[in-house]
Design a protein around this motif. Structure first.
Motif, PDB file in Angstrom:
ATOM      1  N   ARG A 109       6.931   0.518  -4.568  1.00  0.00           N
ATOM      2  CA  ARG A 109       6.060   0.228  -3.435  1.00  0.00           C
ATOM      3  C   ARG A 109       6.903  -0.390  -2.318  1.00  0.00           C
ATOM      4  O   ARG A 109       7.964  -0.959  -2.575  1.00  0.00           O
TER       5      ARG A 109
ATOM      6  N   CYS B 237      -0.983   7.951  -9.834  1.00  0.00           N
ATOM      7  CA  CYS B 237      -0.886   9.395  -9.661  1.00  0.00           C
ATOM      8  C   CYS B 237      -2.263  10.054  -9.720  1.00  0.00           C
ATOM      9  O   CYS B 237      -2.995   9.901 -10.707  1.00  0.00           O
TER      10      CYS B 237
ATOM     11  N   MET C 179       0.805  -1.217   0.000  1.00  0.00           N
ATOM     12  CA  MET C 179       0.000   0.000   0.000  1.00  0.00           C
ATOM     13  C   MET C 179       0.842   1.273   0.000  1.00  0.00           C
ATOM     14  O   MET C 179       0.406   2.311  -0.483  1.00  0.00           O
ATOM     15  N   ASN C 180       2.064   1.192   0.511  1.00  0.00           N
ATOM     16  CA  ASN C 180       2.808   2.420   0.807  1.00  0.00           C
ATOM     17  C   ASN C 180       3.958   2.698  -0.151  1.00  0.00           C
ATOM     18  O   ASN C 180       4.483   1.796  -0.801  1.00  0.00           O
ATOM     19  N   HIS C 181       4.342   3.968  -0.179  1.00  0.00           N
ATOM     20  CA  HIS C 181       5.569   4.377  -0.845  1.00  0.00           C
ATOM     21  C   HIS C 181       6.722   4.316   0.144  1.00  0.00           C
ATOM     22  O   HIS C 181       6.517   4.313   1.358  1.00  0.00           O
TER      23      HIS C 181
ATOM     24  N   ARG D 247      -2.962   3.420  -6.004  1.00  0.00           N
ATOM     25  CA  ARG D 247      -2.010   4.470  -5.678  1.00  0.00           C
ATOM     26  C   ARG D 247      -1.444   5.133  -6.937  1.00  0.00           C
ATOM     27  O   ARG D 247      -0.399   5.799  -6.907  1.00  0.00           O
TER      28      ARG D 247
ATOM     29  N   ARG E 137      -6.503  10.601   0.467  1.00  0.00           N
ATOM     30  CA  ARG E 137      -6.702  10.313  -0.959  1.00  0.00           C
ATOM     31  C   ARG E 137      -8.188  10.420  -1.325  1.00  0.00           C
ATOM     32  O   ARG E 137      -8.546  11.005  -2.360  1.00  0.00           O
TER      33      ARG E 137
ATOM     34  N   LYS F 276       0.881   7.040   4.653  1.00  0.00           N
ATOM     35  CA  LYS F 276       0.808   5.590   4.667  1.00  0.00           C
ATOM     36  C   LYS F 276      -0.501   5.105   5.293  1.00  0.00           C
ATOM     37  O   LYS F 276      -1.132   5.804   6.074  1.00  0.00           O
TER      38      LYS F 276
ATOM     39  N   TRP G  38      -3.283   7.729   4.537  1.00  0.00           N
ATOM     40  CA  TRP G  38      -3.222   7.929   3.088  1.00  0.00           C
ATOM     41  C   TRP G  38      -4.594   7.705   2.459  1.00  0.00           C
ATOM     42  O   TRP G  38      -5.062   8.512   1.639  1.00  0.00           O
ATOM     43  N   LYS G  39      -5.264   6.622   2.840  1.00  0.00           N
ATOM     44  CA  LYS G  39      -6.557   6.289   2.257  1.00  0.00           C
ATOM     45  C   LYS G  39      -7.575   7.398   2.512  1.00  0.00           C
ATOM     46  O   LYS G  39      -8.355   7.765   1.624  1.00  0.00           O
TER      47      LYS G  39
END
Length: 510
Positions: free
Chosen positions: A382, A451, A100-102, A449, A129, A121, A125-126
């Motif tokens: 990722r 862009c 899920m994360n960068h 995720r 977003r 994260k 993040w969700k």
């Protein structure tokens, strides 16, 4: 005593790095022999090659050996390089909950600017977003279009002022001014007009934010090397304090002024203020600043605005510059594009309009092919957030391991794109683009995720290219260095610049 401790410390460090560099062999994963300390990214660290080129080599190496994935080391950190399309699908879409994360340091308390959508994260993040996604709908793009069109006119005027006989232009310089003005206006609601005044305070701070200084490189190195819990405990920060304070102060003043005076401006900042106060965006000018519930803090607004700025500026500028370069090299493509643009613009009363841009199929093909040849990101990255057993293997990707999907490797793979180094917009015509295999072309990433600003980025690139092609015939000047070598900056440019000869062809008033 020091004479005894020092050799022991050196030996300990050497042993630790050697042990870290044995990670993939201990897991039984095919890997490339690393250089001491630098791992497999020596060429990147020493600024000999762009990161995308280096990872393209990794992609080719593992694919030539029939491997679906392989292991490399970014300094001493293990990285999985993926070549198999089914595994790419698993990472980006099917098994997204594991990835899920960068990969990036975040500490919203000590380093507020780090709390961008890109870095956030998990649940945070969700949540952010979901709130930001409505700011990039078709309606919101139309709302901001006029700002983009006005700066396209400024770009035409700037080129006319600086285009003289026997005097080529470094096109990247001018399209960068165009893009920075758009992003500043739409993200912050500030008219910096870099095309006429490149020395404004805002731009100076932005340059400091982007400047690849040694101190910043060291800070970023520390942020990806030391454990995250330790960095948080130490209140470590990547962003310079004075830069952070400037942007936070700027955003706070903008928000307070707009709320106090109920200012309605068609930009990203207006939408962020609406989310802050109402938890959603509307098509009205309502800011509802009286609400006691705040869905975004000033720090969160600043972080998102800065990310929008950083992500949208250099990426769009490079894509535009490379696209115009390819059109200068491929005159038939250039003439066909000009014919399409003229036809559509005349249909809309000699103006570049949002609906007109959406009708330009060949323009879209040109931009798509430019992004294939010159992907902005080195790869789609990722981080594994919970152990992942790789399908049809005995390997488990451990928590905290970075997974990299090399875009340049995929985009220039002859298996997926025949004659891959050729600029051929026809790859993206209605018939051919339906044949492109999923996960072989991902200029903006894929999955949840991907862009968030891809539509805005493509829009400003398309409008800018339209503005230039309408007014000028393009030809490559001998100052442009071939074979083209990519610069080693974060976003790849052309070493020596992209120099074009411009021949004015129209007085059409846009």
């Amino acid at each position: 005593m020091l004479m005894l401790i020092l050799p022991a410390l050196v030996a300990l460090i050497f042993s630790y790095i050697s042990w870290k560099h044995s990670y993939w062999s201990r897991k039984g994963v095919d890997s490339i022999e690393p250089d001491f300390f630098f791992g497999n990214t020596t060429a990147v660290i020493k600024r000999k090659e762009h990161r995308s080129v280096v990872f393209e080599k990794f992609y080719k190496y593992f694919k030539s050996r029939g491997q679906k994935f392989g292991g490399i080391y970014d300094l001493i950190s293990p990285v999985v390089v993926v070549t198999d399309l089914e595994l790419i699908k698993c990472v980006l879409q099917k098994d997204f909950s594991h990835f899920m994360n960068h990969f990036g340091y975040i500490n919203e308390e000590a380093d507020p600017v780090s709390g961008s959508l890109f870095n956030l994260k998990g649940g945070k993040w969700k949540n952010i977003r979901a709130k930001l996604t409505p700011t990039f709908t078709t309606g919101k793009m139309k709302m901001m279009f006029q700002t983009i069109a006005e700066y396209a006119t400024n770009l035409q005027e700037l080129l006319e002022e600086n285009n003289t006989p026997n005097n080529p232009v470094d096109i990247k310089k001018y399209v960068s001014m165009y893009n920075i003005d758009i992003i500043t206006s739409c993200a912050f609601g500030i008219e910096v007009n870099s095309m006429k005044d490149p020395d404004t305070e805002f731009l100076k701070y932005f340059e400091k934010l982007m400047e690849p200084s040694l101190t910043l490189i060291i800070r970023r190195f520390i942020s990806v090397t030391l454990p995250q819990w330790l960095l948080v405990k130490l209140k470590f920060r990547v962003t310079y304090k004075n830069i952070e304070q400037f942007f936070l102060k700027t955003v706070k003043e903008i928000v307070e002024y707009r709320e106090k005076n109920n200012v309605y401006r068609k930009d990203f900042m207006h939408l962020l203020i609406q989310i802050k106060n109402m938890g959603e965006t509307t098509d009205t000018g309502n800011l509802n600043s009286e609400s006691t519930i705040k869905h975004l803090s000033i720090n969160e607004i600043a972080a998102q605005a800065i990310t929008f700025y950083v992500a949208g500026y250099e990426t769009s500028s490079s894509t535009m510059a490379f696209g115009l370069m390819e059109l200068a090299l491929n005159i038939v493509c250039q003439e066909r594009l000009r014919e399409e643009i003229l036809s559509v613009v005349r249909k809309y009363n000699n103006k570049i309009t949002y609906d007109g841009i959406m009708e330009m199929e060949y323009l879209d093909m040109v931009v798509q092919e430019t992004m294939r040849l010159y992907p902005i990101a080195s790869g789609v990255s990722r981080v594994c957030n919970k152990p992942y057993p790789v399908p049809e293997s005995n390997v488990v990707i451990e928590t905290g391991t970075e997974v990299m999907i090399p875009l340049r490797g995929l985009h220039r793979d002859p298996e997926f794109f025949p004659d891959p180094d050729k600029f051929d917009p026809e790859r993206f015509n209605q018939e051919n683009k339906s044949r492109i295999r999923p996960y072989t072309y991902m200029p903006f990433g894929e999955g949840p995720r991907a862009c968030i600003g891809l539509r805005f980025g493509k829009l400003q690139v398309k409008v800018g290219i339209c503005a230039v092609i309408l007014k000028y015939k393009l030809a490559i000047n001998k100052k442009t260095q071939f074979p083209l070598k990519l610069s080693t900056s974060i976003i790849a440019g052309a070493v020596g610049g992209i120099w074009l000869d411009l021949e004015k062809i129209s007085d059409l008033d846009l």
